[in-house]
Design a protein around this motif. Structure first.
Motif, short mmCIF file in Angstrom:
data_model
loop_
_atom_site.label_atom_id
_atom_site.label_comp_id
_atom_site.label_asym_id
_atom_site.label_seq_id
_atom_site.Cartn_x
_atom_site.Cartn_y
_atom_site.Cartn_z
N CYS A 1 -8.96 6.25 -8.08
CA CYS A 1 -8.85 6.37 -6.62
C CYS A 1 -9.82 7.42 -6.08
CB CYS A 1 -7.44 6.76 -6.22
SG CYS A 1 -6.18 5.68 -6.88
N ARG B 1 -3.34 12.27 -0.46
CA ARG B 1 -1.94 12.38 -0.03
C ARG B 1 -1.04 11.41 -0.80
NH1 ARG B 1 -2.22 11.58 6.40
NH2 ARG B 1 -0.14 12.51 6.37
N CYS B 2 -1.63 10.66 -1.73
CA CYS B 2 -0.91 9.54 -2.33
C CYS B 2 -0.16 9.98 -3.58
CB CYS B 2 -1.93 8.45 -2.69
SG CYS B 2 -1.19 7.00 -3.44
N GLU B 3 1.11 9.55 -3.69
CA GLU B 3 1.89 9.95 -4.87
C GLU B 3 1.53 9.13 -6.10
OE1 GLU B 3 6.08 8.75 -4.80
OE2 GLU B 3 5.74 7.92 -2.78
N CYS C 1 -10.95 6.35 -2.08
CA CYS C 1 -9.83 5.93 -1.24
C CYS C 1 -9.46 7.06 -0.28
CB CYS C 1 -8.62 5.58 -2.12
SG CYS C 1 -7.15 5.24 -1.11
N CYS D 1 -5.91 -1.23 -2.46
CA CYS D 1 -5.35 -0.18 -3.31
C CYS D 1 -5.59 -0.53 -4.78
CB CYS D 1 -3.85 -0.03 -3.04
SG CYS D 1 -3.11 1.35 -3.94
N HIS E 1 0.84 -1.20 0.00
CA HIS E 1 0.00 0.00 0.00
C HIS E 1 0.88 1.25 0.00
CE1 HIS E 1 -3.09 2.90 1.16
NE2 HIS E 1 -3.98 1.99 0.82
N PRO E 2 0.53 2.26 -0.80
CA PRO E 2 1.36 3.48 -0.84
C PRO E 2 1.55 4.10 0.55
CG PRO E 2 -0.26 3.52 -2.60
CD PRO E 2 -0.57 2.32 -1.77
N TYR E 3 0.52 3.95 1.41
CA TYR E 3 0.64 4.53 2.75
C TYR E 3 1.72 3.81 3.55
CZ TYR E 3 -0.63 5.91 7.50
OH TYR E 3 -0.59 6.37 8.78
N ALA F 1 -1.70 8.21 -6.79
CA ALA F 1 -3.15 8.28 -7.02
C ALA F 1 -3.47 8.60 -8.47
CB ALA F 1 -3.76 9.34 -6.11
N PHE G 1 -6.86 7.65 1.32
CA PHE G 1 -5.47 8.11 1.26
C PHE G 1 -5.17 8.87 -0.03
CE2 PHE G 1 -0.80 7.23 0.71
CZ PHE G 1 -0.37 8.01 1.78
N ALA G 2 -6.08 8.78 -0.99
CA ALA G 2 -5.81 9.33 -2.33
C ALA G 2 -5.28 10.77 -2.32
CB ALA G 2 -7.06 9.22 -3.19
#
Lengths: 337, 347
Positions: free
Chosen positions: B309, B301-303, B296, B334, B258-260, B305, B298-299
């Protein structure tokens, strides 16, 4: 803790001396004349002689020291003599603080009126605590519930409406309209049998409730906010996570912590209640210390006013000390050294 | 790193399905837990990782209805423990589970103990309630518990108040309370966060020792990936009230999916690499949770995304074929496949 108490008592001595000086000086500065209430036919020279006989011819500092000696040395010696039935020195020559209007020793006047005040103030304070603590606990536990809203509303009223108003309203309702309760407190009543007990109970209901509800309004607010502070603490969650039931969590874990500030407020509030009872005594004609003080102020009876006021000051200092000692007993984190 | 033996076949002691907890506040609802499912097998230690506000503590407190209700409400879910659903138990029954079968350790030992009662009193309370011990028996058992958690001269210290203990000792007392009635499951909510590093190490060592000795199942909540690496068998990463990734601890650190998780691991300062200019951080704010997520969480903040998402919230799915006899399922929620550098084609 014993050493702490002794040290605090020693510190109280200079405090009380300063207070006594301020009380004495303030009343001395007041433009009052002990002969003003005497018949106008008494000539001016006689009035002067009366004032001299009361000791008013002496300079201020002599009068102050005399009063101190009489109140702090002679009166305690008298009490000791009375209590143990002994004689210390030449007690006949010992001067006592005497009322200017009745010529009786002030301490005897106070002693005669103290039981009435104590029974009303003491009982009302106990009633106040018995009402306030459960209301505060339930209001906090059921925050924003109907019970809490109603309780908050009533204590706002109790808080803001003065006792001379509630007292008068109660007299109008229960004595004048309904005729259930006497409006005047009979000090001469002695409790001997069931009937006189009922009479005493009936005449105490109104003054006790007026004073008690007023104090309960304040105390319940303190109790509620103190409970709310503690209900959000993490140790409450710990107690629940151990499987403790709500009665144990609330009435043992939270209440014990919440009582710490409330007990202080209760101890500090007691002398204030004595002073506040003056008005209640006036309304219900209770022949107590408050009435003595009011009468003395009206009659320019300076020694009585000085002495009663000073006793109130002593009570405040003593209850401050009691509050601090109780604080240490309730909160194990507080250490006196 | 030595391979830990993760049990994939042992009996499940706890199974949580689709747990949702909502807080009704004056400013509207806060959806703290949005459908969390996980399980725990006997003797296992599951780490729950996430930043503040990710819903990890609320999830664990919801299991035993320890969240304040109101304002909180558990709107859905099942918590199977010892063949019954904890969420449908009566208040009296759940109190028997709390402290009796499931022990709780909290974050801050400074405030988690009641300041006006002695440690002995607080330790004897659950013993007397759940095990029905007499006062003398409870006292004896309490002293042996303090000895178990490494408190010197335990019998004398029973009469001391919490403020007479240091922070680390207080946390040992908390652990002793949680262990008091030999619980089958211990839930530790950031038990080392409030302690300084040397004390942290001591407490971790203590917990490792206790697990060897007592063979307990544990859930360990933390935001410290380093702590989890040292003690957990499996890890679940939470974000926005959801489990976004779950794997055996080695898999998670070796190949975060997961990107997080990926970003979290990059924020860890490394001992062997060159000293970085400044500490890494994940930019942006955690989600506000004023509604159940439909995209999502987290989208923003996600690099990695991309358009999907912001349209759909990915469900959690296994990436390695799911559970098997010798394999822990590595699950992720994800749309993006980091390893391929492309969107996942399935789903």
């Amino acid at each position: 803790m014993f050493r702490y108490a002794i040290r605090r008592l020693l510190f109280a001595i200079p405090t009380l001396l300063v207070i006594s000086f301020i009380i004495f000086a303030l009343l001395d500065l007041a433009p009052s004349d002990p002969t003003a209430q005497l018949p106008l036919t008494i000539p001016e020279e006689v009035r002067e002689m009366i004032k001299l006989s009361l000791g008013l011819g002496e300079p201020f500092h002599i009068r102050y020291l005399r009063w101190l000696e009489q109140f702090l040395v002679n009166e305690p010696l008298n009490l000791i003599e009375q209590f143990w039935g002994i004689e210390i020195g030449n007690s006949e020559d010992r001067l006592r603080v005497r009322s200017w209007s009745t010529r009786a020793p002030v301490v005897d006047l106070i002693a005669a009126r103290l039981p009435q005040t104590l029974s009303v103030v003491g009982v009302s304070y106990i009633v106040a605590i018995l009402i306030a603590v459960p209301i505060g606990v339930i209001s906090a536990y059921k925050q924003y519930s109907i019970f809490d809203q109603v309780g908050t509303f009533i204590s706002m009223i109790g808080f803001s409406v003065p006792t001379f108003f509630t007292g008068t309203v109660m007299i109008v309702i229960f004595s004048v309209v309904l005729g259930w309760l006497p409006s005047i407190y009979d000090t001469t009543l002695e409790v001997r049998d069931y009937d006189s007990f009922v009479a005493q109970f009936k005449q105490m209901i109104m003054p006790v409730m007026v004073l008690g509800l007023f104090n309960a309004a304040q105390l319940s607010r303190f109790m509620r906010s103190s409970m709310l502070d503690n209900l959000n603490q993490e140790y409450v969650r710990t107690a629940r996570s151990k499987g403790m039931g709500e009665p144990v969590v609330i009435l043992i874990h939270v209440l014990r912590n919440s009582m710490i500030p409330v007990v202080t407020v209760i101890a500090l509030g007691l002398p204030t209640t004595f002073a506040g009872a003056i008005i209640t005594e006036q309304i219900f004609r209770i022949n107590g210390v408050g009435q003595l003080l009011i009468g003395a102020i009206e009659g320019a009876d300076i020694p009585t006013v000085q002495t009663v006021t000073f006793i109130f000051a002593v009570l405040i200092v003593v209850f401050n000390l009691i509050a601090d000692l109780l604080y240490g007993m309730l909160d194990p984190r507080i250490r006196y050294d | 790193m030595t391979m830990r033996s993760v049990s994939t076949t042992g009996p499940k002691i706890l199974e949580v399905t689709d747990l949702k907890t909502v807080f009704g506040t004056r400013d509207g609802a806060v959806h703290a837990v949005n459908g969390v499912s996980f399980h725990l097998r006997e003797g296992e230690l599951l780490g729950i990782v996430g930043e503040s506000g990710s819903g990890k503590s609320v999830t664990m407190m919801s299991l035993l209805k320890l969240v304040p209700m109101p304002p909180a409400e558990i709107t859905s879910g099942r918590v199977m423990f010892s063949a019954r659903d904890l969420l449908s138990l009566s208040p009296g029954e759940i109190r028997k589970v709390r402290g009796g079968e499931i022990g709780f350790i909290f974050q801050d030992p400074m405030t988690s103990l009641n300041p006006v009662f002695t440690v002995g009193f607080q330790l004897m309370e659950p013993l007397r309630k759940h095990m029905g011990l007499s006062k003398a028996e409870a006292r004896e058992k309490a002293a042996s518990l303090l000895a178990l958690v490494g408190i010197p001269s335990p019998a004398d210290r029973l009469d001391d108040f919490p403020h007479q203990f240091s922070g680390g000792m207080r946390q040992r007392v908390m652990i002793a309370i949680a262990l008091a009635c030999d619980p089958k499951l211990l839930i530790a909510d950031e038990p080392t966060t409030a302690l300084d590093v040397t004390i942290q190490a001591q407490i971790l060592e203590l917990v490792r020792g206790l697990r060897r000795e007592l063979g307990m199942s544990m859930i360990w909540i933390t935001h410290d990936l380093g702590v989890v690496a040292g003690i957990a068998d499996r890890v679940a990463v939470m974000y926005g009230g959801l489990i976004v990734e779950h794997a055996a601890v080695e898999d998670l650190y070796a190949s975060p999916k997961h990107p997080y998780t990926h970003a979290l691991l990059q924020t860890l300062p490394s001992l062997d690499s060159e000293r970085a200019e400044k500490l890494q951080s994940i930019s942006g704010q955690p989600p506000s949770l004023d509604a159940e997520p439909t995209t999502c969480p987290f989208a923003p903040r996600c690099e990695f995304a991309f358009e999907r998402c912001f349209r759909e919230n990915p469900a959690i799915r296994s990436t390695n074929g799911g559970w098997a006899e010798d394999r822990v399922s590595h699950d992720v929620a994800c749309w993006w496949d980091i390893e391929k550098g492309a969107p996942r084609d399935d789903g």
